[in-house]
Design a protein around this motif. Structure first.
Motif, PDB file in Angstrom:
ATOM      1  N   PRO A  92       5.856  12.122  -4.601  1.00  0.00           N
ATOM      2  CA  PRO A  92       6.742  10.893  -4.256  1.00  0.00           C
ATOM      3  C   PRO A  92       5.724  10.113  -3.732  1.00  0.00           C
ATOM      4  CG  PRO A  92       7.606  12.495  -3.148  1.00  0.00           C
ATOM      5  CD  PRO A  92       6.613  13.318  -4.148  1.00  0.00           C
ATOM      6  N   LEU A  93       5.888   8.564  -3.970  1.00  0.00           N
ATOM      7  CA  LEU A  93       4.984   7.471  -3.083  1.00  0.00           C
ATOM      8  C   LEU A  93       5.978   6.354  -2.634  1.00  0.00           C
ATOM      9  CD1 LEU A  93       1.960   7.139  -5.588  1.00  0.00           C
ATOM     10  CD2 LEU A  93       2.168   8.497  -3.516  1.00  0.00           C
ATOM     11  N   GLU A  94       5.550   5.986  -1.629  1.00  0.00           N
ATOM     12  CA  GLU A  94       6.384   4.881  -0.953  1.00  0.00           C
ATOM     13  C   GLU A  94       5.473   3.608  -0.542  1.00  0.00           C
ATOM     14  OE1 GLU A  94       9.786   3.494   2.548  1.00  0.00           O
ATOM     15  OE2 GLU A  94       8.434   5.472   2.664  1.00  0.00           O
ATOM     16  N   PHE A  95       5.705   2.680  -1.325  1.00  0.00           N
ATOM     17  CA  PHE A  95       4.854   1.267  -0.947  1.00  0.00           C
ATOM     18  C   PHE A  95       5.549   0.326  -0.002  1.00  0.00           C
ATOM     19  CE2 PHE A  95       3.457   2.983  -4.914  1.00  0.00           C
ATOM     20  CZ  PHE A  95       1.977   2.789  -4.944  1.00  0.00           C
ATOM     21  N   LYS A  96       4.734  -0.018   0.897  1.00  0.00           N
ATOM     22  CA  LYS A  96       5.289  -0.782   1.628  1.00  0.00           C
ATOM     23  C   LYS A  96       4.020  -2.132   2.196  1.00  0.00           C
ATOM     24  CE  LYS A  96       5.804   2.349   4.803  1.00  0.00           C
ATOM     25  NZ  LYS A  96       6.216   3.277   6.012  1.00  0.00           N
TER      26      LYS A  96
ATOM     27  N   THR B 190      -2.927   5.182   4.353  1.00  0.00           N
ATOM     28  CA  THR B 190      -2.801   4.327   3.090  1.00  0.00           C
ATOM     29  C   THR B 190      -3.772   4.505   1.594  1.00  0.00           C
ATOM     30  OG1 THR B 190      -3.637   2.114   3.905  1.00  0.00           O
ATOM     31  CG2 THR B 190      -1.593   2.630   4.469  1.00  0.00           C
ATOM     32  N   ALA B 191      -2.984   4.121   0.541  1.00  0.00           N
ATOM     33  CA  ALA B 191      -3.918   3.733  -0.463  1.00  0.00           C
ATOM     34  C   ALA B 191      -3.572   2.387  -0.949  1.00  0.00           C
ATOM     35  CB  ALA B 191      -3.438   4.685  -1.494  1.00  0.00           C
TER      36      ALA B 191
ATOM     37  N   ALA C  34       0.911  -1.268   0.167  1.00  0.00           N
ATOM     38  CA  ALA C  34      -0.014  -0.085  -0.118  1.00  0.00           C
ATOM     39  C   ALA C  34       0.908   1.124  -0.061  1.00  0.00           C
ATOM     40  CB  ALA C  34      -0.808  -0.056   1.120  1.00  0.00           C
ATOM     41  N   ALA C  35       0.171   2.337  -0.662  1.00  0.00           N
ATOM     42  CA  ALA C  35       1.202   3.658  -0.726  1.00  0.00           C
ATOM     43  C   ALA C  35       0.910   4.239   0.634  1.00  0.00           C
ATOM     44  CB  ALA C  35       0.681   4.437  -1.792  1.00  0.00           C
TER      45      ALA C  35
ATOM     46  N   GLY D 101      -6.436  11.305  -3.914  1.00  0.00           N
ATOM     47  CA  GLY D 101      -5.746  10.019  -3.503  1.00  0.00           C
ATOM     48  C   GLY D 101      -4.857   9.914  -5.090  1.00  0.00           C
ATOM     49  N   PRO D 102      -3.752   9.123  -4.865  1.00  0.00           N
ATOM     50  CA  PRO D 102      -2.814   8.872  -5.826  1.00  0.00           C
ATOM     51  C   PRO D 102      -3.253   8.272  -7.056  1.00  0.00           C
ATOM     52  CG  PRO D 102      -2.072   7.358  -4.197  1.00  0.00           C
ATOM     53  CD  PRO D 102      -3.269   8.443  -3.626  1.00  0.00           C
TER      54      PRO D 102
END
Length: 780
Positions: free
Chosen positions: A594-598, A608-609, A549-550, A563-564
């Motif tokens: 910038p987005l980070e997914f984890k 989160t998204a 999730a972002a 929302g991205p």
């Protein structure tokens, strides 16, 4: 999962249970968890179980029997008419812990609770044991009155109540099931006599009812009562309990499923799942293939046509149309109780057909929903698992919540050791150990003279090693599940790659094992996407079994951004770049942020998204303006919303003090609603803020030429006639309100009174009116 073949509705088979169940889980007493997120969750759950006082959970039970209550009642749901459901889950959770590690403190608490329950039941003298209450003439009275009314044939329900009591049969099932678990899992001798007394009282109420009366009773949510009676029969051999289990058959739901017809749209999801668990248990006891057909078909429809990427299902507790999820990705997706019950059903189905694909689903839910719904530091739980962009998790409190998902959460995190290892059963069964979940653990199975260690960094690393510590001097097979997500897995025995037998999704290695033997499975984790079935451009990212999730920021901060979305040429996975750390990726949104997914499960305190809209560069060029406009409209509605009530849904109605002179809950057009007829009145209370306000009501666009009055705090607001023309989909109608400052109230009581024709009311929302604000678009 694999759906079973169709079966004639009248066919009855008599195959014994050991012909139905081919495998069983290794008893938990032989399993210990090693350090891991699963062990952390188990430990946090034990602390929470020990923090709860059974005498407080029994508060209403004492009063019902005319005994003094030694401790005050807990708050939240335990202070409401549903009191007692938490006790049942607590009994089961304690029994699971005792069965696993023999925790003496928890065993002692459990024994004390059972001793008090026996004393309370004796005081009643007829087997009754309950803590539910019901409102009569403005006062809360003992819920036993409801059962005695039903005994006399006085049966009234609107779906979530029985004669005005909040799901008393659902609560009854929780207590019954908890007692059976205390007997079967914790081996406490007090439990079964109490359960038999409980079963006898309710059977005395229900046995005399005609089939039509019984079906009216079963319109009210009743949990897995059929399962509890089936299990009571299995433990005692008394055919009376089997007859009761078969009598508790809600035909309106179970007959279509037996005929393999999906009519789940609009139904309250968790009301249905336990009914199918009961049918699965009845199949094991009777061999009736129709029960198996219904259970398999339901599982297939839910998992493949009604579920989200984390494996959970439902939106605001209800099923929608199959394969129609794109407009149902909200802050109220995936009730935790549903996943708890779907995993129970999965265990039954797997035991009949040991195919690894059942545990692909089980693993997905356990990792991405169950681990996500409990904070590993406090042990508190989440009701809904929100999947919409910018959503955060809302956790229970230790002594003030006691939602249904708190109760099922206690159980979910007491059973992380119960499905790792399975084995063959029945006469002539092969000596096969199935490893289904890669959870760090030890197995010391004295009955089979087998001891081993399972070491793994799963789910963060796709590999696991089994090391044999002790083994019998006979040939034995070990079957390692090869997950469907693993790309070209490999098996090594004592550091040498081998070619095992592959069957039903397992790598099977059979030999006379020796201490020190090592069996290693390597499961490469590839990045991939899963799209919503009705909108291929809305995708979620997975790597191996993990949903990513972002990260949109801390949960403590409001989410004010859009929302991205992602723009990618070719495969969408190409938009993500590997970052430092396991299962971490970076990307640029369509707007350049910038987005980070984890891993989704571990983002306990983040917004989160999970699902992101995706575009090709050319599509984005033409869609950008519309996308920004739609996102801005959603933002505006969210900012302006003060309060919202979804009618026809149990908890929102209770939260908003819903009352009605007489009203029917309906499920139409994929949503729940309340039907307002001429002469009837519906009333609810919404919060509001000072200043100008707007009441927004959602109707079905085809419902026209109706007449009803709307009032606020007793003052007429509007006479609605619902003039034509007919419109497709849902429509939202705005009604301006006077300033709250003039009225001097922070709440508004809204009433709808029917005049002509029937109208279905789906949603009532209180909005602020900002400068330049326009009415939101029709609800899709």
């Amino acid at each position: 999962m694999l759906a079973g073949p169709a079966a004639a509705l009248t066919t009855i088979a008599t195959s014994p249970p050991d012909r139905v169940r081919r495998v069983a889980a290794v008893p938990m007493r032989h399993v210990r968890l090693k350090p891991s997120p699963f062990a952390d969750a188990f430990a946090a759950n034990q602390r929470y179980l020990l923090s709860l006082d059974p005498e407080r959970l029994l508060h209403n039970f004492y009063l019902s029997a005319g005994l003094p209550a030694p401790k005050p009642v807990y708050e939240g749901w335990e202070a409401q008419g549903i009191a007692g459901h938490s006790l049942g889950h607590w009994l089961s959770a304690c029994a699971l812990v005792v069965a696993n590690i023999g925790n003496t403190d928890i065993a002692s608490r459990l024994d004390h609770a059972l001793a008090e329950m026996a004393r309370i039941q004796t005081a009643h003298g007829d087997g009754y044991l309950g803590g539910t209450t019901v409102e009569r003439d403005g006062k809360q009275v003992d819920g036993k009155i409801v059962f005695e009314e039903v005994r006399r044939g006085d049966i009234r329900t609107q779906g979530f109540d029985l004669n005005g009591g909040w799901v008393p049969l659902y609560t009854w099932h929780k207590v019954h099931a908890g007692l059976l678990d205390a007997h079967a899992l914790a081996a406490n001798p007090r439990a079964l006599p109490i359960a038999i007394g409980l079963a006898g009282y309710l059977a005395g109420v229900l046995e005399p009812l005609s089939d039509a009366q019984m079906q009216q009773v079963l319109r009210a949510e009743h949990g897995g009562l059929n399962d509890s009676y089936a299990e009571t029969h299995a433990l005692t051999g008394n055919p009376r309990w089997l007859r009761m289990a078969e009598k508790i058959r809600h035909k309106a739901v179970l007959d279509p499923l037996t005929a393999q017809v999906d009519r789940l749209e609009g139904l309250h999801a968790n009301t249905q799942i336990p009914k199918l668990i009961g049918l699965a248990r009845l199949h094991e006891l009777t061999g009736n293939p129709n029960h198996a057909t219904a259970a398999r078909f339901f599982h297939d429809r839910v998992t493949h046509h009604h579920s989200y990427v984390i494996g959970g299902n439902s939106e605001r507790e209800h099923f929608g149309a199959p394969d129609k999820l794109a407009k149902r990705v909200t802050e109220a997706t995936c009730e935790a109780c549903n996943s708890y019950n779907m995993l129970k059903l999965t265990r039954h189905l797997y035991s009949w057909e040991p195919n690894a694909r059942w545990f692909d689903y089980y693993e997905r839910v356990q990792l991405n929903h169950i681990l996500a719904h409990q904070r590993p530091d406090t042990g508190q739980f989440v009701y809904f698992m929100p999947l919409s962009a910018g959503a955060r998790r809302s956790y229970s409190t230790a002594e003030e919540s006691f939602w249904c998902c708190v109760g099922s959460g206690m159980e979910s995190h007491a059973k992380h050791a119960d499905s790792i290892y399975w084995h063959d059963i029945g006469a002539g069964a092969a000596h096969t150990l199935y490893v289904n979940l890669y959870v760090p653990s030890t197995l010391d199975w004295t009955d089979r003279k087998l001891a081993l260690d399972l070491d793994t960094q799963m789910p963060m690393e796709g590999a696991a090693t089994l090391t044999i510590r002790r083994a019998p001097r006979v040939e034995q097979a070990i079957a390692l599940r090869l997950p469907g997500w693993a790309q070209e897995p490999t098996i090594a025995l004592n550091d040498r790659t081998i070619t095992p037998t592959i069957r039903d999704g397992y790598a099977i290695v059979s030999r006379i094992w020796k201490p020190g033997d090592r069996l290693r499975v390597t499961m490469p984790m590839a990045l991939r996407t899963e799209a919503l079935p009705d909108d291929p451009s809305m995708v979620a990212f997975m790597q191996g079994p993990l949903v990513l999730a972002a990260d949109l920021g801390p949960a403590s901060q409001p989410f004010d951004g859009l929302g991205p979305a992602l723009v990618a040429e070719g495969a969408v996975t190409g938009a993500l770049r590997t970052a430092t750390g396991a299962h971490r990726f970076t990307a640029r949104s369509a707007l350049g942020e910038p987005l980070e997914f984890k891993p989704f499960f571990a983002q306990y305190d983040r917004r989160t998204a999970v699902y992101l809209p995706t575009f090709t560069p050319s599509d984005w060029a033409s869609a950008k303006d519309g996308y920004l406009r739609a996102q801005a409209e959603r933002q505006s509605l969210a900012r302006r919303t003060v309060d919202v009530a979804y009618l026809g849904e149990m908890q929102p109605e209770r939260d908003h003090g819903f009352t009605a002179t007489r009203s029917e809950t309906v499920q139409l057009n994929g949503r729940s609603a309340r039907k307002l007829r001429g002469g009837e009145t519906l009333t609810l209370t919404l919060a509001r803020r000072p200043g100008p306000a707007m009441l927004q009501v959602v109707y079905w666009g085809q419902d026209i030429d109706k007449r009803f009055d709307i009032s606020i705090d007793g003052t007429p607001l509007a006479t609605e006639t619902r003039p034509g023309p007919r419109k497709p989909g849902f429509v939202a109608v705005d009604y301006p309100l006077r300033s709250a400052g003039e009225q001097g109230k922070a709440q508004a009581t809204i009433s709808f009174t029917g005049k002509q024709g029937d109208i279905d009311i789906y949603e009532v929302r209180m909005l602020t009116v900002s400068a330049g604000a326009t009415s939101p678009p029709p609800v899709a």
